[in-house]
Design a protein around this motif. Structure first.
Motif, short mmCIF file in Angstrom:
data_model
loop_
_atom_site.label_atom_id
_atom_site.label_comp_id
_atom_site.label_asym_id
_atom_site.label_seq_id
_atom_site.Cartn_x
_atom_site.Cartn_y
_atom_site.Cartn_z
N SER A 49 34.49 29.10 -4.75
CA SER A 49 35.35 28.45 -3.61
C SER A 49 35.52 26.99 -4.10
N CYS A 50 36.68 26.62 -3.87
CA CYS A 50 37.17 25.09 -4.05
C CYS A 50 37.71 24.49 -2.66
N GLY A 51 37.10 23.60 -2.45
CA GLY A 51 37.64 23.12 -1.15
C GLY A 51 36.66 22.29 -0.43
N HIS A 52 36.97 22.22 0.97
CA HIS A 52 36.20 21.19 1.86
C HIS A 52 35.17 22.00 2.93
N ASN A 53 35.03 23.13 2.46
CA ASN A 53 34.12 23.89 3.68
C ASN A 53 34.41 23.65 4.96
N PRO A 54 35.63 23.79 5.53
CA PRO A 54 36.08 23.47 6.88
C PRO A 54 35.05 23.99 7.94
N THR A 55 34.48 25.27 7.55
CA THR A 55 33.57 25.95 8.90
C THR A 55 32.48 24.95 8.98
N PHE A 56 31.95 24.24 8.07
CA PHE A 56 30.92 23.26 8.58
C PHE A 56 31.25 21.82 8.45
N GLY A 57 32.53 21.51 8.56
CA GLY A 57 33.02 20.15 9.07
C GLY A 57 32.77 19.30 7.78
N ALA A 58 32.66 19.71 6.67
CA ALA A 58 32.67 18.98 5.35
C ALA A 58 33.78 18.26 4.81
N THR A 59 33.85 17.12 4.38
CA THR A 59 35.02 16.64 3.87
C THR A 59 35.12 16.45 2.34
N GLU A 60 33.96 16.51 1.64
CA GLU A 60 33.91 16.25 0.15
C GLU A 60 34.27 17.34 -0.36
N TYR B 30 36.08 29.41 9.93
CA TYR B 30 35.61 30.52 10.56
C TYR B 30 34.74 30.10 11.79
N PRO B 31 34.43 30.74 12.84
CA PRO B 31 33.97 30.50 14.04
C PRO B 31 32.60 30.14 13.83
N ASP B 32 31.84 30.85 12.67
CA ASP B 32 30.44 30.42 12.71
C ASP B 32 29.83 30.78 11.32
N ALA B 33 28.67 30.82 10.87
CA ALA B 33 28.18 31.03 9.61
C ALA B 33 28.23 32.62 9.39
N ALA B 34 28.09 33.36 10.50
CA ALA B 34 27.94 35.01 10.11
C ALA B 34 29.42 35.29 9.80
N ALA B 35 30.40 34.77 10.45
CA ALA B 35 31.70 35.26 10.24
C ALA B 35 32.13 34.83 8.59
N LEU B 36 31.69 33.64 8.38
CA LEU B 36 32.00 33.13 6.97
C LEU B 36 31.07 33.94 5.86
N LYS B 37 30.14 34.39 6.22
CA LYS B 37 29.37 35.44 5.42
C LYS B 37 29.91 36.75 5.18
N ALA B 38 30.22 36.93 6.27
CA ALA B 38 30.98 38.49 6.24
C ALA B 38 32.42 38.54 5.39
#
Length: 323
Positions: free
Chosen positions: A244-255, A288-296
């Motif tokens: 995964s290349c990006g900013h991990n928006p599900t957890f509000g990351a910016t880096e 995604y709405p939460d970690a569980a949805a992202l993991k799925a």
């Protein structure tokens, strides 16, 4: 084997040539660059010369038009490595400064190509320009070659499916996450390498554990989720993977992060330095709405990547490396 690299004129003088010299930025060392270098290598073999390359650092645009500096396709170390694999035995790295930019075409030829690099044959693209305000046209270059006793060779661009192969074209494909098309132009998979760094701990606790790589800020990074291959640069281990290349928006990351999940067991110590090779684009990054949805979703990505590797011989894969 990495060629011997010369970084200043005094070091090169009397030790570099006589050379058959390919000149260019060579960012990415794509199939057009490889062709140019190969022509110099062939000439060197036929005429008992040293196959060599002159390249620039930083990118000349950083000095001439700093607001238009493009992201780089590869690090300087990778550029050296790939130039060597293309056949060059020596590299002159010209530190591009405002002073270098002010050199006239004649000064560039006499002080650098002739006096320092003992150039007997030069290979450049047909649109190559050099010297102050790019006044060194092919005609000027050819005449200077006659004056100073070296041959000039101007090569037409290499094309792929009727499109000109260039570093700009590679950057365009990568910016659009088209890693297979970029691989066709590069002659190998696009890759990013560097040390494994600590993440935020979210993957190991809430989704899946990953190896995290922080790319150099000047390098272009394709965005999204990809089928990849991950290599341990210290001992040669390698694994099929999803990255995964990006900013991990599900957890509000910016880096910007590059997070890789290995599809095969990690036996032994965790790698300290890795290279991630991009094989296939799976999907764009999403929130995604939460970690569980992202993991799925990650598990779905894993299943698709496993299918890719099972059937890789029947899928459209990047052109095998010409090296």
């Amino acid at each position: 084997m990495i060629p011997r690299v010369f970084r200043n004129l005094s070091e090169a003088r009397g030790r570099f040539g006589p050379s058959a010299l390919a000149i260019g930025n060579f960012d990415g060392v794509h199939i057009g660059h490889q062709k140019l270098i190969q022509e110099a290598v062939d000439c060197a073999r036929e005429n008992s010369l040293v196959p060599a390359v002159l390249t620039f650092n930083p990118h000349p645009t950083a000095v001439i038009a700093p607001r238009r500096v493009p992201p780089l396709i590869c690090s300087l170390a990778k550029r050296f490595e790939w130039i060597g694999l293309a056949g060059a035995e020596r590299i002159f790295l010209l530190h591009f400064t405002a002073q270098v930019a002010r050199l006239s075409p004649e000064e560039f030829v006499s002080e650098i190509l002739v006096d320092a690099l003992d150039t007997k044959a030069v290979f450049v693209g047909e649109n190559f320009r050099f010297g102050y305000q790019q006044t060194g046209t092919p005609a000027v270059f050819e005449n200077l070659g006659k004056t100073f006793g070296f041959k000039t060779h101007f090569l037409k661009p290499v094309t792929y499916r009727n499109d000109i192969v260039s570093s700009t074209a590679v950057r365009t494909q990568l910016s659009e996450s088209q890693v297979v098309r970029a691989a066709r132009l590069l002659g190998r998979c696009y890759s990013i390498d560097g040390p494994v760094v600590s993440g935020r701990g979210i993957g190991s606790k809430q989704t899946v554990p990953t190896l995290n790589l922080r790319p150099a800020s000047e390098l272009i990074v394709p965005r999204g989720i990809f089928v990849t291959e991950t290599l341990d640069l210290d001992n040669g281990r390698h694994w099929p993977s999803v990255t995964s290349c990006g900013h991990n928006p599900t957890f509000g990351a910016t880096e910007l992060t590059v997070e890789t999940y290995l599809l095969a067991p990690l036996e032994g110590a965790s790698p300290k330095n890795i290279e991630v090779r991009f094989r296939h684009f799976l999907r764009p990054e999403e929130t995604y709405p939460d970690a569980a949805a992202l993991k799925a979703q990650i598990m779905k990505d894993v299943a698709r990547a496993q299918a890719y590797w099972r059937h890789a011989d029947r899928l459209a894969t990047p052109v095998p490396s010409v090296y």
